[in-house]
Scaffold this motif. Structure first.
Motif, short mmCIF file in Angstrom:
data_model
loop_
_atom_site.label_atom_id
_atom_site.label_comp_id
_atom_site.label_asym_id
_atom_site.label_seq_id
_atom_site.Cartn_x
_atom_site.Cartn_y
_atom_site.Cartn_z
N VAL A 5 0.62 -1.23 0.20
CA VAL A 5 -0.02 0.12 -0.02
C VAL A 5 0.77 1.23 -0.05
O VAL A 5 0.73 2.16 -0.62
CB VAL A 5 -1.02 -0.09 1.14
CG1 VAL A 5 -1.69 1.38 1.31
CG2 VAL A 5 -1.77 -1.07 0.93
N PHE A 6 1.87 1.14 0.61
CA PHE A 6 3.04 2.32 0.75
C PHE A 6 3.32 2.67 -0.64
O PHE A 6 3.64 3.80 -1.16
CB PHE A 6 3.91 2.15 1.73
CG PHE A 6 4.84 3.36 1.77
CD1 PHE A 6 4.60 4.60 2.18
CD2 PHE A 6 6.39 3.16 1.09
CE1 PHE A 6 5.62 5.62 2.21
CE2 PHE A 6 7.26 4.04 1.36
CZ PHE A 6 6.86 5.53 1.65
N GLY A 7 3.72 1.42 -1.43
CA GLY A 7 4.08 1.69 -2.84
C GLY A 7 3.05 2.31 -3.73
O GLY A 7 3.35 3.17 -4.46
N ALA A 8 1.93 1.80 -3.55
CA ALA A 8 0.63 2.53 -4.18
C ALA A 8 0.53 3.82 -3.92
O ALA A 8 0.46 4.79 -4.79
CB ALA A 8 -0.34 1.77 -3.93
N TRP A 9 0.69 4.22 -2.57
CA TRP A 9 0.52 5.42 -2.06
C TRP A 9 1.62 6.58 -2.81
O TRP A 9 1.22 7.65 -3.08
CB TRP A 9 0.72 5.57 -0.72
CG TRP A 9 0.32 6.91 0.21
CD1 TRP A 9 -0.63 7.67 0.32
CD2 TRP A 9 1.47 7.84 0.43
NE1 TRP A 9 -0.44 8.89 0.79
CE2 TRP A 9 0.86 8.89 0.96
CE3 TRP A 9 2.95 7.55 0.63
CZ2 TRP A 9 1.61 10.03 1.59
CZ3 TRP A 9 3.55 8.70 0.94
CH2 TRP A 9 3.00 9.99 1.43
N CYS A 10 2.81 6.00 -2.79
CA CYS A 10 3.84 6.71 -3.32
C CYS A 10 3.71 6.97 -4.86
O CYS A 10 3.80 8.17 -5.31
CB CYS A 10 5.30 6.09 -3.27
SG CYS A 10 5.86 5.95 -1.61
N ALA A 11 2.98 5.99 -5.69
CA ALA A 11 2.78 6.11 -7.03
C ALA A 11 1.70 7.11 -7.31
O ALA A 11 1.62 7.94 -8.11
CB ALA A 11 2.42 4.57 -7.60
N LEU A 12 0.63 7.24 -6.54
CA LEU A 12 -0.41 8.11 -6.67
C LEU A 12 -0.42 9.57 -5.97
O LEU A 12 -1.26 10.00 -5.44
CB LEU A 12 -1.68 7.43 -6.19
CG LEU A 12 -1.89 6.09 -6.73
CD1 LEU A 12 -3.09 5.22 -6.20
CD2 LEU A 12 -2.13 6.24 -8.09
N GLY A 13 0.89 9.97 -5.90
CA GLY A 13 1.23 11.38 -5.27
C GLY A 13 1.86 11.64 -4.23
O GLY A 13 2.20 12.56 -3.81
N GLY A 14 2.04 10.33 -3.61
CA GLY A 14 2.72 10.60 -2.09
C GLY A 14 4.02 10.84 -2.09
O GLY A 14 4.53 11.60 -1.26
N ALA A 15 4.62 10.39 -3.03
CA ALA A 15 6.29 10.51 -3.22
C ALA A 15 6.24 12.19 -3.59
O ALA A 15 7.31 12.69 -3.09
CB ALA A 15 6.97 9.70 -4.47
N GLN A 16 5.42 12.54 -4.49
CA GLN A 16 5.65 13.96 -4.84
C GLN A 16 5.35 14.86 -3.38
O GLN A 16 6.04 15.85 -3.21
CB GLN A 16 4.47 14.54 -5.77
CG GLN A 16 4.73 15.77 -6.39
CD GLN A 16 3.51 16.15 -7.38
OE1 GLN A 16 2.39 15.48 -7.42
NE2 GLN A 16 3.63 17.17 -8.02
#
Length: 419
Positions: free
Chosen positions: A239-250
């Motif tokens: 889920v953390f990987g998905a969160w990063c992909a959907l704007g979390g990393a930004q």
């Protein structure tokens, strides 16, 4: 990074109208964002390919190359890399479908992918059993069957096959795909929550992780025990990987760019390296305070220990900081083998499991020193690279042929119309 809901900018008639349009777009834009369409993140392919190579090497008996895998220098290993990138890429691909086509269509596409992974798992299970059974019978060595965990299959094949289809029975080294299947099954719900509130979805994932540790939730395995990778815990990394992909990393970019974050990560990785050093050099164990040992151990992999998760986060933060996405080396021919394997991860992972037992068998029967071990490991990596190249070449040829056929059909239609 840009949201796929960003409007196509036109020529405004006035500053007031432009301001109103921006406000309306901001209020209607979803809480998730994507990289520009068509933009491939080669860093993901690179590190997924690296994870596949490391998993293959770690599945072999200890040899020279084993000391080059990250599990010997910290708390996490290649499994964390693979699951995180799987969550990232799955969210990027199917999250876009969730926004553009809706929940039902996206769910259908995800279930189709789950079925592909499940079929690959069943196929690998069948081939793996045949490989082990043949070797054990041909060389009259039942220890292979026992060591690879298929003795129950040989005793009760009818019951064991049913349990295998239910993902409850798995031979040695076949635990990652069942975990991936379960995580992908819940991807539609994860994406739906992230479409609503991405941070809330991540918070719920953390809550499930904490509750699992508190109440000791797990999935049982056949004939006894539990799953090597507890999905209730490993979902956090996915889920953390998905969160990063959907704007979390930004949204974390400022934190990741901070020198304070960098030095915290370096300090933690150095501390983890020192701890693992005491595992390999027992003479240094006296340097570890007993209170810290009692608090720290065991660092369980089954339930994704917090120390393992933090170790991966530190590695990921430093990687993002020092390896930009536009690094020219990503297009180097020297990294091409890793990237190719990462782009065809399902096929290469299955091949790696098969090759790991083959290498184990060769080393057990032939023996030899460090050179033989290194040659077996390198041979397996070369085979994985070669298979990835063949798959890539085939897909490229098929796409090129389809494009040529389509172009010929269009030209024929145009010629017919002009006639």
């Amino acid at each position: 990074m840009s949201s796929i809901a960003d409007p196509v900018a036109g020529t405004p008639r006035s500053d007031a109208k432009a301001s109103d349009a921006k406000a309306a777009a901001a209020s209607s834009a979803p809480a998730i964002a994507f990289p520009v369409a068509g933009e491939r993140e080669l860093r993901l392919d690179l590190f997924r390919g690296m994870a596949l190579w490391l998993i293959f090497i770690d599945h072999l008996p200890t040899n020279i190359l084993t000391w080059f895998t990250i599990r010997n220098y910290g708390f996490s290993d290649a499994t964390e890399i693979f699951i995180f990138i799987s969550g990232y890429t799955a969210a990027f691909v199917y999250g876009r479908a969730m926004l553009e086509a809706g929940f039902v269509v996206a769910t259908a596409r995800i279930m189709r992918r789950v079925w592909q992974i499940y079929v690959a798992h069943v196929f690998l299970f069948t081939i793996f059993l045949a490989e082990i059974s043949y070797v054990a019978t041909r060389f009259e060595n039942p220890l292979y069957s026992e060591e690879m965990g298929i003795m129950d299959f040989l005793k009760q094949p009818d019951v064991t096959i049913v349990q295998a289809l239910l993902l409850r029975f798995r031979p040695v080294n076949m635990d990652v795909l069942p975990l991936y299947i379960v995580l992908m099954l819940f991807l539609p719900i994860i994406l739906w929550l992230m479409k609503w509130r991405a941070d809330v979805a991540l918070g719920l994932s953390v809550l499930l992780y904490a509750l699992t540790w508190h109440f000791d939730w797990y999935l049982t395995a056949y004939p006894s025990g539990f799953w090597i990778f507890n999905p209730f815990c490993w979902q956090l990394l996915f889920v953390f990987g998905a969160w990063c992909a959907l704007g979390g990393a930004q949204r974390m970019s400022r934190i990741l760019a901070s020198p304070v974050t960098m030095w915290i990560c370096i300090t933690y990785l150095a501390s983890a390296f020192f701890v693992t050093l005491t595992w390999h050099i027992p003479q240094l164990s006296f340097l570890m305070p007993k209170r810290i040992e009692q608090w720290m151990y065991p660092i369980t992999k089954t339930d994704l220990d917090v120390l393992r998760f933090a170790h991966f986060l530190a590695l990921a933060a430093l990687t993002v900081r020092f390896l930009p996405k536009d690094w020219s080396g990503l297009k180097s021919r020297w990294l091409r083998p890793l990237i190719l394997c990462g782009q065809h991860s399902l096929e290469i992972f299955c091949l790696g499991v098969f090759l790991a037992f083959a290498g184990h068998f060769v080393l057990a029967e032939v023996g030899g020193g460090a050179l033989t071990h290194a040659l077996v490991s390198l041979a397996g990596i070369l085979i994985m690279w070669g298979m990835a190249w063949v798959i890539s070449w085939y897909k490229h040829s098929a796409d090129k042929g389809a494009s040529k056929t389509k172009s010929t059909a269009i030209n024929a239609d145009m010629a017919g119309g002009s006639a």
